[in-house]
Design a protein around this motif. Structure first.
Motif, PDB file in Angstrom:
ATOM      1  N   UNK A  22       0.826  -1.203   0.000  1.00 34.56           N
ATOM      2  CA  UNK A  22       0.000   0.000   0.000  1.00 34.56           C
ATOM      3  C   UNK A  22       0.863   1.257   0.000  1.00 34.56           C
ATOM      4  N   UNK A  23       0.248   2.374  -0.355  1.00 36.05           N
ATOM      5  CA  UNK A  23       0.806   3.698  -0.141  1.00 36.05           C
ATOM      6  C   UNK A  23       0.183   4.238   1.135  1.00 36.05           C
ATOM      7  N   UNK A  24       0.995   4.802   2.007  1.00 31.94           N
ATOM      8  CA  UNK A  24       0.491   5.496   3.183  1.00 31.94           C
ATOM      9  C   UNK A  24       0.502   6.977   2.805  1.00 31.94           C
ATOM     10  N   UNK A  25      -0.684   7.543   2.608  1.00 32.61           N
ATOM     11  CA  UNK A  25      -0.832   8.907   2.112  1.00 32.61           C
ATOM     12  C   UNK A  25      -0.822   9.871   3.288  1.00 32.61           C
ATOM     13  N   UNK A  26       0.100  10.833   3.237  1.00 31.88           N
ATOM     14  CA  UNK A  26       0.143  11.903   4.221  1.00 31.88           C
ATOM     15  C   UNK A  26      -0.187  13.207   3.513  1.00 31.88           C
ATOM     16  N   UNK A  27      -0.162  14.288   4.228  1.00 32.94           N
ATOM     17  CA  UNK A  27      -0.586  15.565   3.655  1.00 32.94           C
ATOM     18  C   UNK A  27       0.253  15.972   2.449  1.00 32.94           C
ATOM     19  N   UNK A  28       1.565  15.816   2.525  1.00 31.62           N
ATOM     20  CA  UNK A  28       2.427  16.290   1.445  1.00 31.62           C
ATOM     21  C   UNK A  28       3.257  15.197   0.789  1.00 31.62           C
ATOM     22  N   UNK A  29       3.118  13.936   1.231  1.00 29.77           N
ATOM     23  CA  UNK A  29       3.923  12.863   0.645  1.00 29.77           C
ATOM     24  C   UNK A  29       3.209  11.530   0.785  1.00 29.77           C
ATOM     25  N   UNK A  30       3.770  10.517   0.154  1.00 26.36           N
ATOM     26  CA  UNK A  30       3.269   9.162   0.318  1.00 26.36           C
ATOM     27  C   UNK A  30       4.449   8.220   0.444  1.00 26.36           C
ATOM     28  N   UNK A  31       4.276   7.188   1.249  1.00 20.69           N
ATOM     29  CA  UNK A  31       5.346   6.246   1.539  1.00 20.69           C
ATOM     30  C   UNK A  31       4.863   4.828   1.272  1.00 20.69           C
ATOM     31  N   UNK A  32       5.797   3.956   0.887  1.00 20.45           N
ATOM     32  CA  UNK A  32       5.475   2.551   0.624  1.00 20.45           C
ATOM     33  C   UNK A  32       5.386   1.772   1.921  1.00 20.45           C
ATOM     34  N   UNK A  33       4.495   0.760   1.926  1.00 17.49           N
ATOM     35  CA  UNK A  33       4.363  -0.086   3.094  1.00 17.49           C
ATOM     36  C   UNK A  33       3.660  -1.391   2.774  1.00 17.49           C
ATOM     37  N   UNK A  34       3.693  -2.317   3.727  1.00 17.30           N
ATOM     38  CA  UNK A  34       3.027  -3.619   3.601  1.00 17.30           C
ATOM     39  C   UNK A  34       2.157  -3.813   4.830  1.00 17.30           C
ATOM     40  N   UNK A  35       0.899  -4.191   4.626  1.00 13.33           N
ATOM     41  CA  UNK A  35      -0.023  -4.413   5.742  1.00 13.33           C
ATOM     42  C   UNK A  35       0.352  -5.710   6.452  1.00 13.33           C
ATOM     43  N   UNK A  36       0.598  -5.626   7.756  1.00 15.99           N
ATOM     44  CA  UNK A  36       0.956  -6.790   8.552  1.00 15.99           C
ATOM     45  C   UNK A  36      -0.215  -7.297   9.385  1.00 15.99           C
ATOM     46  N   UNK A  37      -1.113  -6.390   9.821  1.00 17.94           N
ATOM     47  CA  UNK A  37      -2.239  -6.797  10.650  1.00 17.94           C
ATOM     48  C   UNK A  37      -3.403  -5.849  10.416  1.00 17.94           C
ATOM     49  N   UNK A  38      -4.604  -6.408  10.376  1.00 14.85           N
ATOM     50  CA  UNK A  38      -5.815  -5.616  10.197  1.00 14.85           C
ATOM     51  C   UNK A  38      -6.551  -5.513  11.524  1.00 14.85           C
ATOM     52  N   UNK A  39      -6.940  -4.309  11.895  1.00 15.77           N
ATOM     53  CA  UNK A  39      -7.786  -4.075  13.057  1.00 15.77           C
ATOM     54  C   UNK A  39      -9.119  -3.529  12.577  1.00 15.77           C
ATOM     55  N   UNK A  40      -9.987  -3.137  13.503  1.00 16.00           N
ATOM     56  CA  UNK A  40     -11.339  -2.705  13.157  1.00 16.00           C
ATOM     57  C   UNK A  40     -11.331  -1.415  12.335  1.00 16.00           C
ATOM     58  N   UNK A  41     -10.544  -0.426  12.750  1.00 19.29           N
ATOM     59  CA  UNK A  41     -10.525   0.860  12.038  1.00 19.29           C
ATOM     60  C   UNK A  41      -9.155   1.197  11.465  1.00 19.29           C
TER      61      UNK A  41
END
Length: 69
Positions: A22-41
């Motif tokens: 996934x991309x983790x979208x922030x206000x002025x940038x985006x970073x690469x990442x991998x989902x390790x665990x899913x929670x409710x929200x």
């Protein structure tokens, strides 16, 4: 209103799965990442670049976007 919020969270969470890149979208940038665990929200995301490289962060589903590779 609470019912609508819960429904929206459930739908957003069903888009993502553990192991997705996934991309983790922030206000002025985006970073690469991998989902390790899913929670409710939120999802626990292992960051691949940026300031938090190699660390796990908790990101809400609204900050995540699937990355096509």
């Amino acid at each position: 209103i609470d019912v609508a919020k819960r429904r929206k969270r459930r739908i957003a969470g069903s888009v993502f799965q553990e192991g997705d890149t996934v991309w983790v979208i922030q206000k002025t940038k985006r970073s690469k990442g991998v989902i390790k665990k899913m929670n409710y929200t939120r999802a626990k995301v292992l960051m691949e670049d940026g300031h938090y490289r190699g660390k796990t962060v908790s990101a809400p589903f609204t900050m995540l976007e699937l990355r096509a590779e």
